[in-house]
Write a protein that holds these residues in place. Sequence first.
Motif, short mmCIF file in Angstrom:
data_model
loop_
_atom_site.label_atom_id
_atom_site.label_comp_id
_atom_site.label_asym_id
_atom_site.label_seq_id
_atom_site.Cartn_x
_atom_site.Cartn_y
_atom_site.Cartn_z
N VAL A 128 0.97 4.29 10.36
CA VAL A 128 -0.25 3.53 10.05
C VAL A 128 -0.93 4.06 8.79
O VAL A 128 -1.46 3.29 7.98
N THR A 129 -0.88 5.38 8.61
CA THR A 129 -1.50 5.99 7.43
C THR A 129 -0.70 5.67 6.17
O THR A 129 -1.26 5.42 5.10
N LYS A 130 0.62 5.66 6.29
CA LYS A 130 1.46 5.32 5.15
C LYS A 130 1.23 3.87 4.70
O LYS A 130 1.29 3.56 3.51
N LEU A 131 0.93 2.99 5.66
CA LEU A 131 0.62 1.61 5.30
C LEU A 131 -0.68 1.54 4.51
O LEU A 131 -0.79 0.76 3.55
N ARG A 132 -1.65 2.33 4.91
CA ARG A 132 -2.92 2.38 4.16
C ARG A 132 -2.68 2.90 2.74
O ARG A 132 -3.22 2.36 1.78
N TRP A 133 -1.86 3.93 2.62
CA TRP A 133 -1.52 4.47 1.29
C TRP A 133 -0.82 3.41 0.44
O TRP A 133 -1.12 3.23 -0.74
N LEU A 134 0.11 2.67 1.07
CA LEU A 134 0.85 1.63 0.35
C LEU A 134 -0.11 0.55 -0.15
O LEU A 134 -0.02 0.09 -1.30
N ASN A 135 -1.03 0.14 0.70
CA ASN A 135 -2.00 -0.89 0.36
C ASN A 135 -2.86 -0.48 -0.84
O ASN A 135 -3.14 -1.28 -1.72
N LYS A 136 -3.25 0.81 -0.85
CA LYS A 136 -4.15 1.29 -1.91
C LYS A 136 -3.40 1.65 -3.19
O LYS A 136 -3.96 1.55 -4.29
N THR A 137 -2.14 2.10 -3.06
CA THR A 137 -1.42 2.66 -4.21
C THR A 137 -0.42 1.68 -4.81
O THR A 137 -0.20 1.67 -6.02
N GLU A 138 0.23 0.89 -3.95
CA GLU A 138 1.23 -0.08 -4.41
C GLU A 138 0.89 -1.45 -3.81
O GLU A 138 1.61 -1.96 -2.95
N PRO A 139 -0.22 -2.04 -4.23
CA PRO A 139 -0.68 -3.29 -3.59
C PRO A 139 0.32 -4.43 -3.66
O PRO A 139 0.40 -5.25 -2.72
N ASP A 140 1.12 -4.52 -4.73
CA ASP A 140 2.11 -5.60 -4.82
C ASP A 140 3.17 -5.45 -3.72
O ASP A 140 3.57 -6.43 -3.08
N ALA A 141 3.65 -4.19 -3.52
CA ALA A 141 4.64 -3.94 -2.46
C ALA A 141 4.02 -4.22 -1.08
O ALA A 141 4.68 -4.79 -0.21
N ALA A 142 2.77 -3.82 -0.91
CA ALA A 142 2.09 -4.07 0.37
C ALA A 142 2.01 -5.57 0.65
O ALA A 142 2.25 -6.03 1.77
#
Length: 478
Positions: A128-142
């Motif tokens: 769940v934390t990695k998803l938050r990181w993905l959303n904030k850091t790689e928004p296109d991938a998210a």
Amino acid sequence: MGIVAGLDSSPEFTRIVVCDADTGAVLKQGYAPHPVEGRPSDVDPQAWLLSLGEAAGGGLLEGVQAIGVSSQQNAVVPLDAQGNTVRPAMVGGDKRAQVAAADLVDALGGREAWAQAVGCVPQAAQPVTKLRWLNKTEPDAALRTAVLLQAHDWLVWQLLGRPVRRTTDRGGASGTGYWSAATGAYRSDLVELALGHQAMLPEVIGPADAAGTTPEGLLISAGTGETMAAAFGLGIGLGDAVVSLGASGSVMAVHHEALVDNTGMITSLADATGMHLPVVTTLNAVRTLRGAAEMLGLGDLESLSDLAMKSTPGAHGLVLLPYLEGERTPNLPHTAGTLSGLRRESMKPEHLARAAFEGMLCGLADALDVLRGRGVEVRRVFLLGAAAELSAVQAAAPALFGAQVVVPQPADYAAIGAARQAAWALGVSQGTLDPRTPPMWQGPAAQVLEPGEELAVGQAVRQQYVSVREQTYPGAFR
């Protein structure tokens, strides 16, 4: 019943064991490292398939009727709507997500809100934390992420030929941070909170259910995380705990219900049998011993152990609080280690060596007591890890833990647990096993250590440690 296989895809390698489905006797095994340098935070999951193929070479799986899959926990494989990976899998401890963990805790209203929701407080490693990181850091991938799988889910899906149906088990799901072991249900709102939108999640199937059958007729069981598979491979049940000695330490035990812990010290996981597996983690286990060995100019832990055995229980009053990396149990993230009780007669290398072993084991006994304090029965402790073989650990552990200590012979218990799961699913599919009762396999060969007459001495050493901890960090466990 026949022959089954269990494969364990760890962070560094794939190991496969082929077992007799009735007894659990290991007939053959295979091994191959992942074609990846070191332990990176991002891994192309194809690397897991490549090492699986290599480990299964030479006809290893010939005659096998069912396969179980165990894999590293906390690995997230984000897929797009077509089932292709959006980016490499996010694996391991992943310290880059620490800020994301704190963000998530605040976003839901604090540690207690998370404990009530899913039985754990977000840590940097959790999906769940990695998803938050993905959303904030790689928004296109998210944004392109439409499906979320863990490592064992992805491997099972690949073995089955990438069917429309995607599955997981309750053990693996319980570590995600968006599935509750207490309710047995996903919290899709937490996926949206972390990722920024909803995503498809795998169906959670029962412990004895099959995920499917390959075109060749090979049954694939539900699969599970490495922790749950190892517990199943060891054959632990109610009254049993497992203390794992790595650089950091973990204590887990089988319990009949999910525990909600508002302090965040207990992570409430499900196991691979339908029971629960509360886990308490310490940041300092074998790293405490390595630090002491370096301080004393010793080249290995065996030398430290030999030196410690020249001292006596209590280390002549020396007490080491082993919080060298801060600590999670108790929650003291910014603290340091403390050496107490220095007197002229205690300032000898053997006493420091003994204090290091006792400090490490008392820290783990604190973690055991967190579980005992919540009603978890602990009659027997399985001690895992290379350090469990050290004489100083075996001499002190039973009395400090206040329980019988079992030191199993080294084996890949996660792969064995995966094979046992495969045998269960196969037996249920054939009508020879009950879906509520796993196959009774022979237990591991092990050394059994009793506290015996040393129990009173051990409890005095433990009290000495607790006194120093309370003086230094009053109310740390309140």
